[in-house]
Design a protein around this motif. Structure first.
Motif, PDB file in Angstrom:
ATOM      1  N   UNK A  84     -33.587  40.997  -7.175  1.00  0.00           N
ATOM      2  CA  UNK A  84     -32.187  40.058  -7.432  1.00  0.00           C
ATOM      3  C   UNK A  84     -31.872  39.423  -8.313  1.00  0.00           C
ATOM      4  N   UNK A  85     -31.953  39.322  -9.676  1.00  0.00           N
ATOM      5  CA  UNK A  85     -31.529  39.355 -11.086  1.00  0.00           C
ATOM      6  C   UNK A  85     -30.453  40.213 -12.151  1.00  0.00           C
ATOM      7  N   UNK A  86     -30.743  41.366 -11.438  1.00  0.00           N
ATOM      8  CA  UNK A  86     -30.096  43.168 -11.288  1.00  0.00           C
ATOM      9  C   UNK A  86     -28.948  42.839 -10.768  1.00  0.00           C
ATOM     10  N   UNK A  87     -28.641  42.479  -8.969  1.00  0.00           N
ATOM     11  CA  UNK A  87     -28.084  42.558  -8.743  1.00  0.00           C
ATOM     12  C   UNK A  87     -27.210  41.186  -8.698  1.00  0.00           C
ATOM     13  N   UNK A  88     -27.711  39.686  -9.449  1.00  0.00           N
ATOM     14  CA  UNK A  88     -26.678  39.307  -9.869  1.00  0.00           C
ATOM     15  C   UNK A  88     -25.822  39.296 -11.030  1.00  0.00           C
ATOM     16  N   UNK A  89     -27.126  40.052 -12.077  1.00  0.00           N
ATOM     17  CA  UNK A  89     -25.772  40.239 -13.463  1.00  0.00           C
ATOM     18  C   UNK A  89     -24.387  41.942 -12.789  1.00  0.00           C
ATOM     19  N   UNK A  90     -24.876  42.573 -11.886  1.00  0.00           N
ATOM     20  CA  UNK A  90     -23.823  43.470 -11.595  1.00  0.00           C
ATOM     21  C   UNK A  90     -22.723  42.289 -11.506  1.00  0.00           C
ATOM     22  N   UNK A  91     -22.570  41.590 -10.085  1.00  0.00           N
ATOM     23  CA  UNK A  91     -21.610  40.784  -9.550  1.00  0.00           C
ATOM     24  C   UNK A  91     -20.730  39.692 -10.511  1.00  0.00           C
ATOM     25  N   UNK A  92     -21.805  39.937 -11.943  1.00  0.00           N
ATOM     26  CA  UNK A  92     -21.313  38.276 -12.640  1.00  0.00           C
ATOM     27  C   UNK A  92     -20.078  39.642 -13.634  1.00  0.00           C
ATOM     28  N   UNK A  93     -20.598  40.543 -14.267  1.00  0.00           N
ATOM     29  CA  UNK A  93     -20.177  41.902 -14.151  1.00  0.00           C
ATOM     30  C   UNK A  93     -18.500  42.306 -13.459  1.00  0.00           C
ATOM     31  N   UNK A  94     -19.131  42.266 -12.583  1.00  0.00           N
ATOM     32  CA  UNK A  94     -17.669  42.775 -11.203  1.00  0.00           C
ATOM     33  C   UNK A  94     -16.726  42.005 -11.129  1.00  0.00           C
ATOM     34  N   UNK A  95     -17.670  40.465 -11.804  1.00  0.00           N
ATOM     35  CA  UNK A  95     -16.337  39.316 -11.492  1.00  0.00           C
ATOM     36  C   UNK A  95     -15.319  38.891 -12.753  1.00  0.00           C
ATOM     37  N   UNK A  96     -15.458  39.706 -13.990  1.00  0.00           N
ATOM     38  CA  UNK A  96     -14.268  39.964 -14.743  1.00  0.00           C
ATOM     39  C   UNK A  96     -14.118  41.308 -14.742  1.00  0.00           C
ATOM     40  N   UNK A  97     -14.577  42.407 -15.084  1.00  0.00           N
ATOM     41  CA  UNK A  97     -14.144  43.226 -15.183  1.00  0.00           C
ATOM     42  C   UNK A  97     -13.740  44.294 -14.060  1.00  0.00           C
ATOM     43  N   UNK A  98     -13.033  45.316 -14.526  1.00  0.00           N
ATOM     44  CA  UNK A  98     -12.294  46.203 -12.944  1.00  0.00           C
ATOM     45  C   UNK A  98     -13.486  46.882 -12.821  1.00  0.00           C
ATOM     46  N   UNK A  99     -13.663  47.172 -11.509  1.00  0.00           N
ATOM     47  CA  UNK A  99     -14.045  47.573 -10.718  1.00  0.00           C
ATOM     48  C   UNK A  99     -14.708  49.493 -11.517  1.00  0.00           C
ATOM     49  N   UNK A 100     -13.366  50.159 -11.212  1.00  0.00           N
ATOM     50  CA  UNK A 100     -12.955  51.552 -11.652  1.00  0.00           C
ATOM     51  C   UNK A 100     -14.104  51.477 -13.587  1.00  0.00           C
ATOM     52  N   UNK A 101     -14.405  50.609 -14.243  1.00  0.00           N
ATOM     53  CA  UNK A 101     -14.723  50.664 -15.259  1.00  0.00           C
ATOM     54  C   UNK A 101     -16.192  50.057 -15.735  1.00  0.00           C
ATOM     55  N   UNK A 102     -16.395  49.797 -14.165  1.00  0.00           N
ATOM     56  CA  UNK A 102     -18.117  50.039 -14.646  1.00  0.00           C
ATOM     57  C   UNK A 102     -19.176  51.254 -13.454  1.00  0.00           C
ATOM     58  N   UNK A 103     -19.914  52.101 -13.618  1.00  0.00           N
ATOM     59  CA  UNK A 103     -20.073  52.416 -12.755  1.00  0.00           C
ATOM     60  C   UNK A 103     -21.475  52.579 -12.346  1.00  0.00           C
TER      61      UNK A 103
END
Length: 223
Positions: A84-103
């Motif tokens: 759950x913490x990992x999924x929250x962290x991913x969502x948080x990063x995707x909130x400000x980092x363009x999707x193509x820059x997080x693989x």
């Protein structure tokens, strides 16, 4: 008996072959590293520092403009809280980092792991504790610098050869600074890692360790 031990060695050792060395040689033809590509390499669990890595991204200066982040690894244990913490962290990063820059690459073949390492400018291994990190040695063997922690047994290699940065575990701010330092145009970590890569490839590869074990076991059997 020594003769039975030798017979077993003769059967097993060819199966080890030169898998790591061969793959490393084959992957040498891969493209040069991306100028701002950062790779997290490790299992998705608390011990490997995956959450600290995600937390550090928002604190880096390079993430604001140019860095690309990739994650190799998958969950290795059933831990709903961590998931759950990992999924929250991913969502948080995707909130400000363009999707193509997080693989999120996930679990891949050993050859693809090596290819991804070669594509990275720096590889992050922020484990909270590892007696010996094979991932660290293989990364350096492939000529790529490493960011790791003082609680990783092979971290002295990074310090001694100045081929990366060693930080305290659990410290996302220090990790962010280390990432920025590794991506700096003036950083020499990549050149230093390339310099020692060939030597480490032969000194620390699984095949070299296997040969040492075979030699030790043979000496014990003779005694």
């Amino acid at each position: 008996p020594a003769e039975k031990l030798q017979a077993r060695v003769d059967v097993v050792f060819p199966n080890l072959g030169r898998q790591f060395l061969q793959a490393a040689e084959e992957v040498d033809s891969s493209p040069d590293p991306g100028p701002n590509r950062v790779l997290f390499f490790g299992a998705l669990n608390e011990k490997k520092g995956a959450l600290i890595f995600m937390e550090a991204l928002a604190k880096t200066e390079t993430a604001k403009s140019r860095a690309t982040f990739a994650v190799i690894g998958d969950f290795t244990e059933k831990n709903p809280e961590f998931t759950a913490q990992w999924n929250e962290a991913i969502a948080a990063v995707r909130g400000w980092l363009p999707p193509e820059r997080l693989e999120l690459i996930g679990k891949v073949s050993p050859f693809e792991v090596m290819r991804q390492i070669k594509l990275a400018r720096v590889v992050v291994l922020p484990s909270f504790f590892d007696e010996f990190s094979r991932a660290l040695v293989e990364t350096l063997s492939l000529g790529r610098p490493v960011i790791t922690t003082t609680h990783v047994g092979t971290a002295p290699l990074v310090k001694e050869h100045e081929c990366g940065v060693v930080i305290a575990p659990h410290d996302s701010e220090a990790l962010a600074r280390a990432i920025d330092a590794a991506l700096s145009p003036t950083a020499t970590y990549l050149e230093n890692a390339k310099r020692i890569g060939h030597r480490l490839l032969h000194e620390f590869s699984p095949e070299t360790i296997a040969r040492q074990l075979v030699r030790h076991f043979s000496e014990v059997a003779k005694d």
